[in-house]
Design a protein around this motif. Structure first.
Motif, PDB file in Angstrom:
ATOM      1  N   GLY A   1      21.651 -15.162  -9.744  1.00 23.89           N
ATOM      2  CA  GLY A   1      20.582 -14.061 -10.131  1.00 23.89           C
ATOM      3  C   GLY A   1      19.144 -14.906 -10.076  1.00 23.89           C
ATOM      4  O   GLY A   1      18.055 -14.357  -9.382  1.00 23.89           O
ATOM      5  N   ARG A   2      19.047 -15.949 -10.501  1.00 25.19           N
ATOM      6  CA  ARG A   2      17.874 -16.982 -10.618  1.00 25.19           C
ATOM      7  C   ARG A   2      17.424 -17.261  -9.184  1.00 25.19           C
ATOM      8  O   ARG A   2      16.147 -17.664  -8.926  1.00 25.19           O
ATOM      9  CB  ARG A   2      17.941 -17.993 -11.644  1.00 25.19           C
ATOM     10  N   SER A   3      18.417 -17.474  -8.395  1.00 23.54           N
ATOM     11  CA  SER A   3      18.224 -18.042  -6.984  1.00 23.54           C
ATOM     12  C   SER A   3      17.889 -16.737  -6.065  1.00 23.54           C
ATOM     13  O   SER A   3      17.589 -17.022  -4.925  1.00 23.54           O
ATOM     14  CB  SER A   3      19.221 -18.828  -6.431  1.00 23.54           C
ATOM     15  N   GLY A   4      18.084 -15.623  -6.498  1.00 24.73           N
ATOM     16  CA  GLY A   4      18.170 -14.380  -5.776  1.00 24.73           C
ATOM     17  C   GLY A   4      16.946 -13.491  -6.270  1.00 24.73           C
ATOM     18  O   GLY A   4      15.919 -13.787  -6.597  1.00 24.73           O
ATOM     19  N   PRO A   5      17.302 -12.077  -6.482  1.00 22.46           N
ATOM     20  CA  PRO A   5      16.376 -11.108  -6.690  1.00 22.46           C
ATOM     21  C   PRO A   5      15.961 -11.279  -8.140  1.00 22.46           C
ATOM     22  O   PRO A   5      14.780 -10.826  -8.449  1.00 22.46           O
ATOM     23  CB  PRO A   5      17.246  -9.772  -6.852  1.00 22.46           C
ATOM     24  N   PHE A   6      16.476 -12.013  -9.130  1.00 21.35           N
ATOM     25  CA  PHE A   6      16.021 -12.161 -10.355  1.00 21.35           C
ATOM     26  C   PHE A   6      15.362 -13.764 -10.852  1.00 21.35           C
ATOM     27  O   PHE A   6      15.158 -14.144 -11.765  1.00 21.35           O
ATOM     28  CB  PHE A   6      16.905 -11.921 -11.413  1.00 21.35           C
ATOM     29  N   ARG A   7      14.775 -14.125  -9.632  1.00 23.50           N
ATOM     30  CA  ARG A   7      14.304 -15.848  -9.622  1.00 23.50           C
ATOM     31  C   ARG A   7      12.914 -15.616 -10.663  1.00 23.50           C
ATOM     32  O   ARG A   7      12.529 -16.723 -10.754  1.00 23.50           O
ATOM     33  CB  ARG A   7      14.047 -15.966  -8.189  1.00 23.50           C
ATOM     34  N   TYR A   8      12.447 -14.570 -10.920  1.00 23.39           N
ATOM     35  CA  TYR A   8      11.344 -14.509 -11.905  1.00 23.39           C
ATOM     36  C   TYR A   8      11.589 -14.657 -13.363  1.00 23.39           C
ATOM     37  O   TYR A   8      10.749 -14.727 -14.146  1.00 23.39           O
ATOM     38  CB  TYR A   8      10.313 -13.107 -11.619  1.00 23.39           C
ATOM     39  N   LEU A   9      12.752 -14.610 -13.635  1.00 18.84           N
ATOM     40  CA  LEU A   9      13.227 -14.448 -14.920  1.00 18.84           C
ATOM     41  C   LEU A   9      13.922 -15.936 -15.280  1.00 18.84           C
ATOM     42  O   LEU A   9      14.589 -16.495 -14.434  1.00 18.84           O
ATOM     43  CB  LEU A   9      14.352 -13.528 -15.313  1.00 18.84           C
TER      44      LEU A   9
END
Length: 681
Positions: free
Chosen positions: A166-174
């Motif tokens: 998720g952090r390396s993909g679409p939720f990298r802003y979280l």
């Protein structure tokens, strides 16, 4: 001494339940991709079942500026999802009419088998992603059942984690953990299912489960040549956990290329700087000096005004917090104070010494009421009338003098002030219901006389931006940190009066106002501010931030004095934000004029979309966007995207949340904004 009549209203969050009905879906068959690179229009298809999850996702699309077409299940005459509805041909090129699809769940009740088959074929043919807004954990969405090492039940207070994927993909802003809200221990606010991933499923948000290990709440399920984003917890648009992941859901759905952009904004206007504020009377439960406060004219009451030490603290706090306050000032009120106190004003001296550390906004010279002439012989006050029965309005020359004199004082003192920005005292001059249902007709002319383009308004009265002559309003959120208190005890006492039942010694207003909520019991005046009011107000402000709302919040200089009660609220907001978001997603702190510009651009963009005057599509790695010449276009794209110019290209946009985005227009001698996306793997 001047006085306010504002009281903010505390509203309860709305919780909605979602029901799941599943049907069988025919097995998907492979579909050949078009031989010619297709055109994919930058619009989202939303299939709406009326539930809170789909409504929440639509609210995010609207707020971001992403266009979508809504198909309402159960509505008579609704469009039928056929191959011809989903795709066609334009200029000899195959066209996918939607870049992404949002469904209530993986097999919505209300879609026929043929419609579901058409969607499957469409997604396979054009590589279109699908979001299942809310479903349960089961093998049909790539998850084990919850009784196989998962979880089902209430999620209030659950700490979840964005996975490495998720952090390396679409939720990298979280960045930090995402904790589900638990605002009332007596109420179940969130429910969901967490399942262990099967083959083809990549988890983006997970939680620990009983017995060890983790189970997924959001993830991508790749199967049958399709990609689904599976969400297995219920939510509504007001809940913090949804607001935190909403950006990532949109980024996943659009593959990082879409119209619209999103920033998280937070600005704080400190009104009445240089002026004193009246003080709440804890015995009479009113503010002496206000015309409806019986038994005192306020002359014997010590007003609340910052000291030089308070000003020094504000400057130091800004530096340590990495945050800039907007000082909304009344120079004439400060000059009156100085004249009444021996001709010196150490507070003004200190603030002026630090003038370049703040932003400054004109609040008029002496903070008079600039609407109708007030007749205070009655409670509530009313507009005075002339002998002929017409309303007696404050004149254009009086309004203009208040704006001009304050601005000229600022120029003489070297304040970095912008004449285009203004906040009138109590937002006066603008309509004030019920006594003054229209703007002072002299206001617009006075604003034009002084070059004012952005005038502050009260968001609790009129949340939409509107024109005032050649100016436009900038709605401001009031914070429940009151203008007439200097200590935590005073703040809690007034809060108790407003939000306690009459039987508990309060005003009882909360019992008759449907927008208000009564306290279970009055707060302890020694501890209630820190334990109850601070987290409550921080949560409300944070909800505005997470919704992408750029509107500023406003407080008063009294809140930086004595107990300095504003700082605990601001510290909580900033800490919560920075604990959740990655460094690539900084909190944006815009000034008054920039907020006004942002709101106007959004309104112009929304009108252009509603009128069907925007064309946007992607063909391979090229994105083309066309809109009316007077409309600035918001676009979001991946890092490495280039903007085509007449000769060559330039880097597109500015970095934010791991992407590039901007309000932009075509270059010189161009009729469309053309972007070239970076090459992929």
């Amino acid at each position: 001494m001047r006085h306010h009549r504002f009281r903010a209203v505390r509203s309860a969050a709305v919780l909605a339940a979602a029901a799941l009905i599943t049907t069988a879906v025919p097995a998907a068959t492979a579909t050949a991709a078009p031989a010619v690179t297709p055109r994919i229009d930058l619009t989202v298809l939303v299939v709406d079942d009326g539930g809170s999850a789909v409504a929440a996702l639509m609210s995010e699309l609207r707020a971001t500026g992403v266009p979508y077409e809504r198909v309402r299940l159960g509505e008579a005459g609704r469009p039928v999802l056929t191959a011809g509805f989903l795709a066609d041909t334009v200029d000899g090129r195959p066209r996918a009419r939607y870049q992404g699809v949002i469904l209530p769940d993986e097999a919505p009740y209300g879609l026929s088998e043929s419609e579901q088959a058409a969607l499957v074929s469409y997604e396979q043919t054009y590589g279109i992603p699908q979001v299942d807004a809310y479903t349960w954990a089961h093998p049909g969405v790539g998850l084990d059942y919850t009784d196989q090492g998962g979880h089902s039940g209430v999620l209030d207070g659950t700490e979840t984690t964005v996975t490495t994927a998720g952090r390396s993909g679409p939720f990298r802003y979280l960045d930090g953990p995402l904790t589900f809200e638990d605002n009332d221990p007596g109420v179940s606010e969130s429910f969901g299912y967490a399942g262990r991933p099967r083959e083809g499923y990549t988890s983006y948000l997970d939680m620990p489960v009983e017995g060890g290990g983790r189970a997924s709440l959001i993830g991508e399920y790749a199967h049958d040549g399709r990609r689904e984003l599976v969400v297995t917890f219920a939510y509504n648009q007001h809940q913090r956990q949804f607001r935190a992941v909403a950006r990532g859901i949109v980024e996943w759905l659009t593959q990082g290329v879409h119209l619209g952009q999103s920033r998280y904004h937070f600005s704080v206007h400190v009104d009445d700087v240089f002026a004193p504020d009246s003080r709440w009377d804890t015995e009479r439960n009113c503010t002496p000096g206000d015309f409806d406060c019986v038994g005192g004219d306020g002359e014997g009451t010590v007003p609340i005004r910052m000291t030089p030490a308070d000003a020094q603290h504000a400057a130091l706090w800004q530096r340590s917090a990495g945050f800039t306050l907007d000082m909304v000032f009344n120079a004439g009120a400060g000059e009156e104070w100085k004249a009444e106190h021996g001709g010196s004003d150490p507070l003004a001296t200190q603030l002026l010494a630090d003038k370049n550390r703040y932003r400054w906004v004109n609040h008029t010279y002496t903070h008079p009421f600039l609407g109708c002439v007030q007749d205070t012989s009655t409670v509530p006050w009313r507009c005075a009338t002339k002998p002929d029965g017409t309303t007696d309005w404050v004149s254009r020359s009086e309004i203009s003098a208040q704006i001009r004199d304050n601005h000229y004082w600022a120029l003489r003192k070297g304040l970095p002030v912008d004449r285009a920005e203004l906040v009138t005292g109590e937002h006066s001059g603008l309509a004030t219901h019920p006594q003054q249902p229209q703007d002072n007709p002299n206001l617009a002319g006075a604003l034009a006389d002084n070059g004012v383009r952005w005038i502050g308004s009260d968001n609790s009265r009129e949340p939409d931006q509107r024109p005032v002559g050649t100016s436009r309003t900038v709605p401001r959120h009031p914070m429940n940190v009151y203008y007439n208190v200097g200590t935590e005890a005073e703040m809690t006492d007034e809060y108790n009066w407003i939000y306690s039942r009459a039987s508990d010694g309060g005003s009882g207003v909360c019992e008759t106002n449907p927008a208000s909520t009564c306290l279970d019991a009055p707060l302890d005046t020694a501890t209630g501010y820190r334990t109850y009011i601070v987290p409550q107000e921080a949560r409300i402000a944070m909800s505005h931030v997470l919704a992408g709302d750029p509107r500023p919040h406003y407080v008063h200089q009294s809140n930086l004095a004595e107990d300095r009660i504003l700082y605990p609220v601001l510290d909580r907001i900033l800490a919560d934000y920075r604990g959740l978001f990655a460094d690539n997603t900084p909190l944006v702190n815009p000034r008054h004029r920039d907020i006004g510009t942002e709101l106007k651009r959004r309104a112009d963009w929304d009108r252009a979309l509603a009128d069907g005057r925007v064309t946007a599509y992607r063909i391979g790695d090229t994105v083309t966007v066309k809109a009316p010449a007077d409309v600035t276009m918001p676009v979001t794209a991946p890092e490495g995207t280039r903007k085509s110019a007449l000769l060559g290209s330039t880097a597109f946009g500015t970095p934010y949340a791991g992407a590039r985005s901007a309000w932009d227009t075509p270059g010189a001698f161009q009729t469309a904004l053309t972007l070239t996306l970076p090459a992929t793997g």
